[in-house]
Scaffold this motif. Structure first.
Motif, PDB file in Angstrom:
ATOM      1  N   MET A 173      31.791  44.064  28.438  1.00  0.00           N
ATOM      2  CA  MET A 173      30.376  44.409  28.443  1.00  0.00           C
ATOM      3  C   MET A 173      30.063  45.358  29.601  1.00  0.00           C
ATOM      4  O   MET A 173      30.554  45.196  30.714  1.00  0.00           O
ATOM      5  CB  MET A 173      29.529  43.144  28.577  1.00  0.00           C
ATOM      6  CG  MET A 173      28.031  43.372  28.447  1.00  0.00           C
ATOM      7  SD  MET A 173      27.572  44.007  26.818  1.00  0.00           S
ATOM      8  CE  MET A 173      28.112  42.638  25.784  1.00  0.00           C
TER       9      MET A 173
ATOM     10  N   LEU B 247      23.545  45.030  28.851  1.00  0.00           N
ATOM     11  CA  LEU B 247      22.907  44.287  27.765  1.00  0.00           C
ATOM     12  C   LEU B 247      21.456  44.034  28.123  1.00  0.00           C
ATOM     13  O   LEU B 247      21.158  43.547  29.219  1.00  0.00           O
ATOM     14  CB  LEU B 247      23.630  42.960  27.510  1.00  0.00           C
ATOM     15  CG  LEU B 247      23.095  42.083  26.374  1.00  0.00           C
ATOM     16  CD1 LEU B 247      24.239  41.318  25.712  1.00  0.00           C
ATOM     17  CD2 LEU B 247      22.032  41.096  26.878  1.00  0.00           C
TER      18      LEU B 247
ATOM     19  N   TYR C 218      26.645  39.659  32.987  1.00  0.00           N
ATOM     20  CA  TYR C 218      26.865  39.124  31.652  1.00  0.00           C
ATOM     21  C   TYR C 218      27.966  38.061  31.669  1.00  0.00           C
ATOM     22  O   TYR C 218      27.846  37.016  31.000  1.00  0.00           O
ATOM     23  CB  TYR C 218      27.237  40.257  30.690  1.00  0.00           C
ATOM     24  CG  TYR C 218      27.641  39.775  29.310  1.00  0.00           C
ATOM     25  CD1 TYR C 218      26.682  39.390  28.379  1.00  0.00           C
ATOM     26  CD2 TYR C 218      28.987  39.703  28.945  1.00  0.00           C
ATOM     27  CE1 TYR C 218      27.051  38.943  27.113  1.00  0.00           C
ATOM     28  CE2 TYR C 218      29.364  39.258  27.680  1.00  0.00           C
ATOM     29  CZ  TYR C 218      28.392  38.884  26.773  1.00  0.00           C
ATOM     30  OH  TYR C 218      28.767  38.444  25.525  1.00  0.00           O
TER      31      TYR C 218
ATOM     32  N   ALA D  82      23.246  45.844  23.221  1.00  0.00           N
ATOM     33  CA  ALA D  82      24.426  45.708  24.074  1.00  0.00           C
ATOM     34  C   ALA D  82      25.299  46.958  23.993  1.00  0.00           C
ATOM     35  O   ALA D  82      25.427  47.577  22.936  1.00  0.00           O
ATOM     36  CB  ALA D  82      25.240  44.483  23.664  1.00  0.00           C
TER      37      ALA D  82
ATOM     38  N   SER E 115      29.225  47.963  24.930  1.00  0.00           N
ATOM     39  CA  SER E 115      30.475  47.314  25.291  1.00  0.00           C
ATOM     40  C   SER E 115      31.650  48.204  24.915  1.00  0.00           C
ATOM     41  O   SER E 115      31.579  48.990  23.972  1.00  0.00           O
ATOM     42  CB  SER E 115      30.589  45.971  24.547  1.00  0.00           C
ATOM     43  OG  SER E 115      31.717  45.250  24.951  1.00  0.00           O
TER      44      SER E 115
END
Length: 378
Positions: free
Chosen positions: A5, A8, A39, A130, A132
């Motif tokens: 990640m 987010l 996260y 999000a 990632s």
């Protein structure tokens, strides 16, 4: 698949009044924007753990077999001569992918949620944006837009006296709607022009939201258009003169047939011509479905089965479908038919067309003549 990640943003959407009403007031609240380290230490990690891999691995056909599949592939639209960056939806996604700070990322995510709230089918719930990376294959990030609806009548175990307590604004990953950009049709391959959406309901949440994204026609519609084109080509080859009355009548017959929702057997082409046309479609899509009804009986198979294990014929003025195979398999609904010793086909043929049907047919098939060249519009 192990995702790392980067950022987010977590929002909650709420509506005042009936959610389906045009007058419903929709608003949202930003709860938090997390970087990668935050996260990892948050409860969101356990909640979303595995969801990103499931979303990426979920298969979607560019030309789906049904009109409204839960998962579909969208393509950014641009005017001829313009680049991908001219598409408004793509530009917004790209700005999110390039944001270099939490503040910048939140600002763009906030803009995106505002746009989402303007769509007609918005319901309350959590909206998660999000970014990632899948370091196994790529150095560039994926975007995931996740919508979790509120779960009604949710309770949790409380103490011995009250037993349960009501949970406000409970959400679940079950039934989660998602947008993934870019689309990864197979591992290691990215399609920058495409995204993938998943929404189990029939509401067009993300189609309304992504106004500058198009979706390919479903496979039955594409193949249907090709069949109509084949019919027109057959007519053009037979009648070279465009002003021919016979050609005009045949073309009109094709248009009427193609526009009908419930179509009957036309009896225009011989077996050989049908098999040539079917082979051209099967070459493009080997598992192309083939379904029809003969009176009240539905037959489902593949178009490639026609002429090999599914045969259509006439006998004693009745339509006959012969399905051949090596073994029967029965599932639900046990019946005495499963105990049958089958007769030889030659013993059955004299019986076909001699029994009285349970209901009055649309036309007296027993008196219907065998089709010939004079019966068809070409």
């Amino acid at each position: 698949m192990e995702f790392m990640m980067e950022y987010l943003s977590f929002f909650v959407i709420q509506t005042d009044g009936a959610e389906d009403s045009p007058s419903a007031v929709k608003r949202f609240k930003h709860f938090a924007t997390l970087d990668g380290d935050e996260y990892e230490d948050s409860e969101l990690k356990s909640f979303l753990d595995g969801e990103f891999s499931r979303i990426v691995k979920r298969k979607a056909e560019r030309n789906p077999n049904t009109a409204n599949p839960p998962t579909k592939v969208g393509r950014f639209m641009v005017e001829p001569g313009y680049e991908l960056g001219s598409n408004g939806n793509y530009s917004l996604f790209q700005r999110l992918r390039e944001a270099d700070s939490k503040e910048r990322y939140l600002g763009i995510a906030d803009e995106l949620v505002h746009i989402y709230l303007d769509t007609s089918a918005v319901r309350g719930g959590a909206f998660i944006i999000a970014r990632s990376k899948l370091n196994t294959f790529f150095d560039e990030p994926f975007l995931f837009l996740l919508k979790c609806d509120f779960e009604p009548k949710i309770a949790r175990i409380a103490d011995e006296r009250s037993l349960i307590s009501h949970v406000e604004m409970a959400i679940s990953a079950r039934g989660m709607k998602s947008i993934q950009y870019p689309h990864m049709p197979e591992e290691g391959v990215l399609e920058p022009w495409e995204l993938k959406i998943h929404q189990a309901s029939h509401a067009r949440y993300f189609e309304d939201f992504l106004k500058f994204v198009s979706y390919e026609k479903p496979l039955p519609e594409v193949m249907g258009e090709q069949v109509v084109e084949m019919a027109h080509q057959f007519i053009a080859d037979r009648w070279q003169e465009e002003a021919s009355t016979e050609r005009s009548e045949a073309e009109n017959a094709v248009e009427v047939w193609a526009a009908s929702e419930k179509r009957e057997l036309q009896e225009w082409w011989p077996q050989e011509q049908v098999q040539i046309a079917a082979s051209a479609l099967v070459e493009q899509k080997p598992d192309l479905p083939f379904t029809f009804k003969l009176d009240e009986v539905t037959v489902k198979g593949l178009l490639s089965h026609f002429g090999s294990s599914i045969h259509i014929a006439r006998h004693n003025g009745r339509y006959v479908v012969v399905i051949e195979g090596g073994a029967f398999q029965f599932e639900k609904g046990m019946s005495p038919v499963e105990l049958l010793q089958p007769q030889e086909l030659a013993d059955i043929l004299p019986v076909i067309g001699t029994s009285t049907p349970d209901r009055e047919p649309a036309a007296d098939a027993a008196d219907a003549p065998t089709a010939n060249a004079d019966d068809v519009p070409w």
